[in-house]
Design an enzyme around this catalytic site. Structure first.
Site, PDB file in Angstrom:
ATOM      1  N   HIS A  57      -7.629  -4.352  -6.936  1.00 47.39           N
ATOM      2  CA  HIS A  57      -7.269  -3.768  -5.638  1.00 47.39           C
ATOM      3  C   HIS A  57      -8.246  -4.116  -4.464  1.00 47.39           C
ATOM      4  CE1 HIS A  57      -4.586  -0.955  -3.688  1.00 47.39           C
ATOM      5  NE2 HIS A  57      -5.815  -0.349  -3.255  1.00 47.39           N
ATOM      6  N   ARG A  72       0.840  -1.457  -0.105  1.00 49.25           N
ATOM      7  CA  ARG A  72       0.094  -0.044   0.092  1.00 49.25           C
ATOM      8  C   ARG A  72       0.695   1.143   0.109  1.00 49.25           C
ATOM      9  NH1 ARG A  72      -4.866  -0.470   4.399  1.00 49.25           N
ATOM     10  NH2 ARG A  72      -5.327   1.346   3.329  1.00 49.25           N
ATOM     11  N   TYR A 106     -18.950  12.510 -11.091  1.00 52.28           N
ATOM     12  CA  TYR A 106     -18.955  13.536 -11.976  1.00 52.28           C
ATOM     13  C   TYR A 106     -17.592  13.932 -12.749  1.00 52.28           C
ATOM     14  CZ  TYR A 106     -22.650  14.599  -8.549  1.00 52.28           C
ATOM     15  OH  TYR A 106     -23.793  14.822  -7.861  1.00 52.28           O
TER      16      TYR A 106
END
Length: 834
Positions: A86, A40, A129
């Site tokens: 992931h 990570r 968006y």
């Protein structure tokens, strides 16, 4: 209700184990820490990517969301990455995607974002968006991934595969940097300039034993996407030597008038990852806590078109420079960046110095290039094998068809073809699988041409694998190509130590001490920290001083421009530079157009004091007009000092001295020297008088005050049609005493003899010997030895000259009106390159 009973047999089947809580916590924490460190938080030293970043780029490449195609919703990419590769939440994936598309966070963005991707002070819009696609640089990161260049590993559920590392055609770890917090360790690597890093990599390829100092000649320091200034280079060297070090980043500022009666501090670049809203908040808190004084207002005019623009208005009577030093101490206008270069090397976290980071990346690129070459070689050999079989079959196509038609099945046909034409099983199968309609495309000539091309390709690929020097050359050429495609100029300025703030700022009111105001050939302006005599010689790595004026810190001075204007200025508004024993350095100066209200195509030429007892001005124009201007100080910010005709402009301006000589040098190599007393002083509205008689098509290229006993004339000739700065030309240095004085308004004498192909003087100047010259880069250009022939030809120069140090400020050694703190001064000594 019946009471429930306990089944004794069930109790006997239970298997309860007593576990030590400490041991269980240690084992669980270690497993968690291992996952955070390796899966990570830390980047791989080879491609500089964390696993989530690598998975995002790989998924976008697999989905075909490339720069030449339309944007897609970020939510689509996030869902693909989360569903296949992931095993974490969508928030972490989207945050990583957004960061790779923010130009203020990444020196070379890998994602091309569309929509609100946030700012330094605000987060992005929701992923439903916004839209994204791969940036052009991301294609370089994944290029060749389908050619067996990297290893693949199973994903988290074993149903898919993902690359363990990307091919990475450029050193992403250094170019874009990295930041992450793991368990018990963290990483923080600064972004760097791609062009500089590639230059260091190529040097390391040539000389693996290169030391850190040699590498730092190519990579002098980080290069942040937000620009700014790095103050103090010792921390950078420590970081490059050990992997750990810190340095200070300072905002890029300038001091200018923000209203007719008020000065302001204009901030155009902020330290890395510091937003303007954070600065405004800190300033307001400092004002409320009485830690900052002298601030009238703060305005944030930052926008997408003009970039960062933060205006800090300064109260009248407050020294902006001293206030700026307080702001550096109290706000994030000056911040500290601590490098902790930790990355994964062969699966292990390691703190890496600069050379090791470069070596790890080079080893990766060499392996990628080798594996890609082997893959291409195998493909080329397989295709050549099939082409040779086709050539054999096409030559006897009728027999091939007859054998196939007369065979009972495919196996028999294959055996008969192999026996009849000495084909391999692969070649025979290829012929059998081929459709008859494809035979119309083939001809023996075309197949033989393809076979020849394949043989050439195979030979070149084998050469790469067999010769290590060829492999290194291929890697170096690919790095050069990436550098040319994606490289941009450096944005962050490196300052050795001159910008360090004092521990105590001192009073905001600056003492009215004597100083020098200096103007350089590249338009930099500054004032010195003392009024000691200026050095008479010395060179360094900057341009030349073209004008100077001795004044005081609180006094006003005038700037004469090529449009015939005199602009009123204050010395206190200028940045201060040290006056060293060798040469004053204007490296910390400000550009003239940033300080003064200059019109389009207007540039400063001379500096003069603005006092009632100061000398007047003497001006020379491009069309040969000379004018001595009476001293007149108006209550205006600017006023005209000469009336210019159309197409005329001032080429030289300095303090007046009736005892001096004036000189013109024209483009057709004529020099005229005459006494200044021959010119009658005029008021500022006058248009001057004829100074030199010009030949057809000629113009004045230099005008100034001179001394015949100590000055040299420098002329550089070349083609009249040459663009400025493109032709080195032929230079000549001749003592001014060799040129006799003539009457005003005459043609003068020839000062340079043109050779074949030459038609004009490219540049000229008269100044105290030794006169020095500089190229456009600021580096010194050696001039030839003095030639006593006043009309001799020149000597070829090594590079074009764009600046020559004449006599800034005029020849007079007397001060203005006897005042030692505001004089025209003798600045003839300012002839050094710095």
């Amino acid at each position: 209700m019946a009471k429930p009973t306990i089944d004794d047999d069930a109790l006997e089947e239970e298997n309860i184990l007593d576990v030590d809580v400490t041991a269980e916590m240690e084992a669980s924490f270690l497993e968690y820490a291992y996952s955070v460190i390796y899966s990570r938080a830390l980047p791989d030293a080879r491609d500089g990517l964390k696993p989530v970043q690598r998975r995002i780029l790989f998924s976008m490449d697999e989905m075909g969301i490339r720069p030449d195609r339309g944007h897609v919703k970020c939510a689509r990419v996030v869902g693909q990455v989360m569903g296949l590769l992931h095993p974490h939440g969508d928030v972490a994936i989207y945050d990583a995607l957004v960061r790779m598309g923010q130009p203020w966070a990444m020196r070379l963005p890998l994602v091309d974002g569309h929509g609100n991707f946030g700012s330094l002070d605000a987060g992005p819009a929701a992923m439903r968006y916004t839209e994204c696609r791969m940036g052009p640089a991301a294609l370089a990161m994944t290029a060749g991934i389908d050619q067996d260049t990297v290893d693949f590993k199973p994903n988290y559920d074993g149903k898919e595969s993902e690359p363990a590392v990307l091919p990475a055609a450029f050193p992403n770890l250094l170019v874009n940097g990295a930041t992450g917090i793991a368990v018990g360790m963290a990483t923080n690597i600064a972004p760097h300039n791609l062009i500089e890093v590639v230059a260091a990599l190529k040097q390391l390829l040539k000389d693996p034993s290169i030391d850190l100092d040699a590498l730092m000649r190519h990579i002098p320091g980080p290069d942040f996407p937000t620009g700014g200034k790095i103050v103090g280079l010792d921390g950078i060297r420590d970081a490059y030597a050990t992997g750990r070090g810190s340095f200070r980043i300072r905002a890029t500022t300038r001091i200018e008038k923000v209203s007719p009666r008020r000065m302001g501090i204009i901030v155009t670049e902020l330290p890395y990852m510091v937003g303007p809203e954070k600065i405004i908040e800190q300033i307001k808190k400092g004002v409320d806590d009485k830690k900052l004084t002298g601030i009238a207002d703060v305005k944030d005019l930052t926008d997408l078109k003009h970039g960062t623009r933060l205006i800090i208005e300064v109260k009248n009577g407050i020294n902006p420079e001293a206030l700026l030093q307080q702001l550096y101490r109290a706000t994030k206008l000056e911040d500290t960046f601590a490098i902790n270069a930790v990355a994964l090397v062969e699966g292990q976290p390691r703190t890496m110095p600069l050379k090791e980071m470069l070596e790890v990346y080079l080893a990766h690129r060499l392996e990628v290039t080798t594996r890609r070459t082997r893959h291409q070689l195998t493909r080329a050999e397989d295709r050549l094998h099939l082409v040779r079989g086709l050539i054999t079959a096409i030559a006897d196509i009728d027999d091939v068809i007859a054998i196939i038609r007369s065979s009972a099945d495919a196996g028999e046909a294959r055996e008969r073809l192999m026996g009849a034409f000495d084909l391999t099983e692969i070649q025979a199968n290829y012929i059998l699988d081929m459709q008859l309609r494809r035979l119309t495309r083939y001809s023996t000539i075309e197949l033989e041409k393809e076979a020849e091309e394949l043989s050439t390709t195979i030979a070149s690929l084998r050469l790469i694998l067999d010769d290590e020097s060829v492999l290194h050359r291929v890697v170096g050429d690919e790095l050069t190509q990436v550098s040319r495609q994606f490289g941009t100029p450096r944005r962050t300025i490196l300052l050795a130590s001159g910008g360090a703030p004092a521990t105590a700022v001192g009073p905001l009111e600056v003492p009215d001490d004597p100083c020098w105001v200096l103007l350089s050939g590249t338009g930099l302006v500054a004032r010195t920290d003392s009024a000691d005599p200026l050095p008479t010689s010395g060179r360094s790595r900057h341009d030349v001083v073209v004008a100077s004026c001795r004044t005081t810190a609180q006094a006003e001075f005038g700037v004469v421009t090529n449009l015939g204007r005199l602009i009123r200025c204050r010395a206190i508004e200028l940045p201060t530079v040290p006056l060293t024993a060798t040469a004053p350095s204007l490296q910390g100066g400000s550009l003239a157009h940033e300080l003064w209200p200059l019109a389009k195509n207007e540039r400063p030429l001379g500096l003069v004091p603005l006092t009632e007892d100061a000398p007047g001005l003497v001006l020379g124009t491009r069309l040969g007009v000379v004018k001595r201007v009476n001293n007149e100080v108006l209550a205006k910010d600017a006023w005209d000092v000469i009336r210019l005709d159309d197409a005329d402009e001032v080429v030289g301006a300095m303090a007046d001295d009736e005892a001096a000589d004036l000189a013109f040098v024209t483009s057709d190599a004529q020099l005229l020297r005459f006494p200044a007393a021959a010119v009658r002083p005029q008021g500022r509205a006058g248009g001057g008088v004829a100074g030199i008689k010009l030949g057809a098509g000629a113009r004045v290229i230099w005008f100034g005050a001179v001394r015949a006993d100590s000055d040299d004339v420098v002329t550089v000739s070349g083609s009249a049609d040459a663009l400025p700065g493109t032709e080195a030309g032929l230079a000549k240095v001749t003592p001014l005493a060799e040129y006799p004085a003539k009457g005003r308004a005459t043609g003068g004498v020839r000062c340079h003899r043109f050779l074949k192909g030459e038609g004009a003087l490219l540049i000229a100047a008269v100044g105290p010997r030794p006169v020095v010259a500089a190229a456009a880069s600021g580096s010194a250009v050696d001039l030839p030895a003095a030639d006593p022939r006043r009309d001799g030809s020149g000597v070829a120069l090594a590079q074009p000259v764009t600046m020559i140090a004449g006599r800034p400020g005029g020849p007079s050694a007397a001060d203005a009106g006897g005042r030692d703190d505001a004089s025209g001064g003798d600045s003839s000594a300012v002839e050094s390159l710095f």
